[in-house]
Design a protein around this motif. Structure first.
Motif, PDB file in Angstrom:
ATOM      1  N   LEU A  89      -8.286   0.176  -3.258  1.00 54.08           N
ATOM      2  CA  LEU A  89      -7.610   1.015  -4.092  1.00 54.08           C
ATOM      3  C   LEU A  89      -8.516   1.046  -5.333  1.00 54.08           C
ATOM      4  O   LEU A  89      -8.578   2.291  -6.193  1.00 54.08           O
ATOM      5  CB  LEU A  89      -6.360   0.709  -4.627  1.00 54.08           C
ATOM      6  CG  LEU A  89      -5.294   0.912  -3.382  1.00 54.08           C
ATOM      7  CD1 LEU A  89      -3.900   0.413  -4.023  1.00 54.08           C
ATOM      8  CD2 LEU A  89      -5.148   2.301  -3.004  1.00 54.08           C
ATOM      9  N   THR A  90      -9.503  -0.028  -5.562  1.00 55.70           N
ATOM     10  CA  THR A  90     -10.238   0.092  -6.895  1.00 55.70           C
ATOM     11  C   THR A  90     -11.486   1.284  -6.734  1.00 55.70           C
ATOM     12  O   THR A  90     -11.983   1.420  -7.713  1.00 55.70           O
ATOM     13  CB  THR A  90     -10.880  -1.463  -7.192  1.00 55.70           C
ATOM     14  OG1 THR A  90     -11.517  -1.634  -5.919  1.00 55.70           O
ATOM     15  CG2 THR A  90      -9.859  -2.468  -7.412  1.00 55.70           C
ATOM     16  N   GLY A  91     -11.318   1.751  -5.297  1.00 53.87           N
ATOM     17  CA  GLY A  91     -12.613   2.818  -5.395  1.00 53.87           C
ATOM     18  C   GLY A  91     -12.248   4.137  -6.074  1.00 53.87           C
ATOM     19  O   GLY A  91     -12.955   4.865  -6.342  1.00 53.87           O
ATOM     20  N   LEU A  92     -10.848   4.059  -6.534  1.00 55.42           N
ATOM     21  CA  LEU A  92     -10.327   5.261  -7.368  1.00 55.42           C
ATOM     22  C   LEU A  92     -10.988   5.122  -8.764  1.00 55.42           C
ATOM     23  O   LEU A  92     -10.926   6.183  -9.504  1.00 55.42           O
ATOM     24  CB  LEU A  92      -8.905   5.224  -7.533  1.00 55.42           C
ATOM     25  CG  LEU A  92      -8.142   5.314  -6.357  1.00 55.42           C
ATOM     26  CD1 LEU A  92      -6.654   5.207  -6.624  1.00 55.42           C
ATOM     27  CD2 LEU A  92      -8.231   7.026  -5.759  1.00 55.42           C
ATOM     28  N   VAL A  93     -11.726   3.888  -9.015  1.00 56.00           N
ATOM     29  CA  VAL A  93     -12.311   3.690 -10.542  1.00 56.00           C
ATOM     30  C   VAL A  93     -13.544   4.747 -10.439  1.00 56.00           C
ATOM     31  O   VAL A  93     -14.263   5.216 -11.378  1.00 56.00           O
ATOM     32  CB  VAL A  93     -12.684   2.450 -10.733  1.00 56.00           C
ATOM     33  CG1 VAL A  93     -13.052   2.192 -12.027  1.00 56.00           C
ATOM     34  CG2 VAL A  93     -11.228   1.665 -10.779  1.00 56.00           C
TER      35      VAL A  93
ATOM     36  N   SER B 264     -16.407   3.674  -1.052  1.00 54.34           N
ATOM     37  CA  SER B 264     -16.480   2.562  -1.971  1.00 54.34           C
ATOM     38  C   SER B 264     -15.256   1.705  -1.787  1.00 54.34           C
ATOM     39  O   SER B 264     -15.384   0.346  -1.859  1.00 54.34           O
ATOM     40  CB  SER B 264     -16.121   3.054  -3.564  1.00 54.34           C
ATOM     41  OG  SER B 264     -17.392   3.751  -3.799  1.00 54.34           O
ATOM     42  N   GLY B 265     -14.175   2.035  -1.532  1.00 51.59           N
ATOM     43  CA  GLY B 265     -12.853   1.427  -1.036  1.00 51.59           C
ATOM     44  C   GLY B 265     -13.129   0.689   0.375  1.00 51.59           C
ATOM     45  O   GLY B 265     -12.897  -0.499   0.348  1.00 51.59           O
TER      46      GLY B 265
ATOM     47  N   ARG C  15       0.808  -1.234   0.110  1.00 55.41           N
ATOM     48  CA  ARG C  15      -0.108  -0.075  -0.119  1.00 55.41           C
ATOM     49  C   ARG C  15       0.950   1.226   0.134  1.00 55.41           C
ATOM     50  O   ARG C  15       0.205   2.500  -0.289  1.00 55.41           O
ATOM     51  CB  ARG C  15      -0.917   0.006   1.418  1.00 55.41           C
ATOM     52  CG  ARG C  15      -0.185   0.097   2.525  1.00 55.41           C
ATOM     53  CD  ARG C  15      -1.219   0.070   3.662  1.00 55.41           C
ATOM     54  NE  ARG C  15      -0.461   0.166   4.937  1.00 55.41           N
ATOM     55  CZ  ARG C  15       0.309  -0.571   5.644  1.00 55.41           C
ATOM     56  NH1 ARG C  15       0.298  -1.859   5.270  1.00 55.41           N
ATOM     57  NH2 ARG C  15       0.690  -0.321   6.777  1.00 55.41           N
TER      58      ARG C  15
ATOM     59  N   LEU D 216     -15.687  -2.343  -0.258  1.00 52.39           N
ATOM     60  CA  LEU D 216     -14.792  -3.628  -0.979  1.00 52.39           C
ATOM     61  C   LEU D 216     -14.137  -4.310  -0.146  1.00 52.39           C
ATOM     62  O   LEU D 216     -13.883  -5.338   0.005  1.00 52.39           O
ATOM     63  CB  LEU D 216     -14.083  -3.020  -2.076  1.00 52.39           C
ATOM     64  CG  LEU D 216     -15.006  -2.601  -3.231  1.00 52.39           C
ATOM     65  CD1 LEU D 216     -14.181  -2.133  -4.353  1.00 52.39           C
ATOM     66  CD2 LEU D 216     -15.719  -3.502  -3.956  1.00 52.39           C
TER      67      LEU D 216
ATOM     68  N   LEU E 264      -7.428  -3.957  -2.454  1.00 54.19           N
ATOM     69  CA  LEU E 264      -8.545  -4.139  -3.058  1.00 54.19           C
ATOM     70  C   LEU E 264      -9.062  -2.797  -2.846  1.00 54.19           C
ATOM     71  O   LEU E 264      -9.997  -2.309  -3.850  1.00 54.19           O
ATOM     72  CB  LEU E 264      -9.322  -5.024  -2.836  1.00 54.19           C
ATOM     73  CG  LEU E 264     -10.750  -5.403  -3.511  1.00 54.19           C
ATOM     74  CD1 LEU E 264     -10.371  -5.726  -4.990  1.00 54.19           C
ATOM     75  CD2 LEU E 264     -11.532  -6.704  -2.910  1.00 54.19           C
TER      76      LEU E 264
ATOM     77  N   VAL F 223     -14.968   8.049  -3.050  1.00 54.18           N
ATOM     78  CA  VAL F 223     -13.849   7.062  -3.275  1.00 54.18           C
ATOM     79  C   VAL F 223     -13.530   6.176  -1.838  1.00 54.18           C
ATOM     80  O   VAL F 223     -13.547   4.939  -1.856  1.00 54.18           O
ATOM     81  CB  VAL F 223     -12.462   7.730  -3.689  1.00 54.18           C
ATOM     82  CG1 VAL F 223     -11.170   6.809  -3.546  1.00 54.18           C
ATOM     83  CG2 VAL F 223     -12.618   8.309  -4.988  1.00 54.18           C
TER      84      VAL F 223
END
Length: 272
Positions: free
Chosen positions: A211-215, A189-190, A82, A193, A209, A186
């Motif tokens: 970090l996919t909240g950045l999408v 969401s992160g 991270r 998940l 995982l 973000v």
């Protein structure tokens, strides 16, 4: 202005000291656990100085005691992966010299990153990172040395509730940034998940995982961009009428001609 800066600096120093006190206790627990697991005192102190990885050190000691040194290295790399996005975020705050970046990357922890990101980019963030990073590094190593000397007299930090001090401190530091709607989306969401993946994935992977909240903001911006451009011509949707399109229309649609300066555009209807 200087009074405000001194007040902000004293407040940050107080916050760092509060988390540093908890870090001393947890570091002391690590020193005691490592020595009890059979790790030499010098190796325990060296690990805190050279590795400085907090929770990854506890996991490494447990795996080494179980006879799995390679698994300890792999688990440490996984848990600390991270720090890659941390470095990308704080690269400008570490300084331009190579030695500053090298030392700063070693002092980079969750807490130091949170302290830095709570300040605006520039000199304020630079000072916050180095102050928090240096003091927390000293606190962790002082605690480790205390645990090595005290041995079994230091108890488990979970029994004292100290394991909750770091998440609580990080949450308090990051709360002001959640006022921004995009940052809030973000983060939520992160976090969702990571919580859902925790019972399924090994330790360390749920954090990555998240970090996919950045999408989320990227998808929203893509949709907004497509809406601003309008319908795709290949989809067969009707495009909005313009003066240029009217100029090439049939008799039933009218005849438009371009107006000169100061004149209005007139459309003359023709009958069939």
């Amino acid at each position: 202005m200087r009074t405000v800066e001194r007040t902000a600096g004293s407040g940050m120093l107080r916050d760092v000291a509060a988390i540093g006190a908890a870090m001393i206790a947890v570091g002391a627990s690590f020193g005691a656990v490592a020595v009890a697991a059979g790790l030499p005192a010098w190796a325990t102190v060296a690990m805190s100085v050279l590795v400085y990885a907090g929770g990854a050190q506890f996991m490494a000691v447990g795996l080494v005691a179980a006879g799995s040194p390679l698994a300890a290295v792999a688990a440490g790399l996984l848990l600390n992966a991270r720090h890659l996005p941390f470095g990308l975020t704080l690269g400008d705050s570490l300084g331009g010299q190579r030695w500053r970046r090298l030392v700063g990357s070693h002092l980079m922890t969750d807490e130091a990153t949170a302290f830095a990101l709570a300040r605006p980019a520039g000199p304020a963030r630079h000072r916050a990172f180095w102050l928090a990073g240096a003091l927390l590094f000293l606190a962790w190593n002082a605690g480790t040395l205390l645990g090595v000397v005290a041995g079994g007299a230091v108890g488990d930090p979970t029994t004292l509730g100290l394991d909750a001090a770091f998440p609580a401190g990080l949450t308090a530091l990051l709360l002001p940034t959640l006022r921004d709607r995009e940052t809030r989306q973000v983060a939520l969401s992160g976090a969702a998940l990571a919580v859902l993946a925790t019972p399924v994935l090994p330790a360390g992977l749920p954090v990555l995982l998240a970090l996919t909240g950045l999408v989320v903001p990227l998808v929203r911006r893509h949709r907004q961009g497509r809406a601003a451009v309008g319908p795709d011509p290949e989809s067969g949707a009707d495009a909005p009428a313009t003066v240029g399109s009217l100029a090439g229309s049939g008799p039933a649609d009218g005849l438009a001609r371009e107006a000169g300066p100061g004149q209005a555009v007139r459309t003359e209807e023709t009958s069939c």
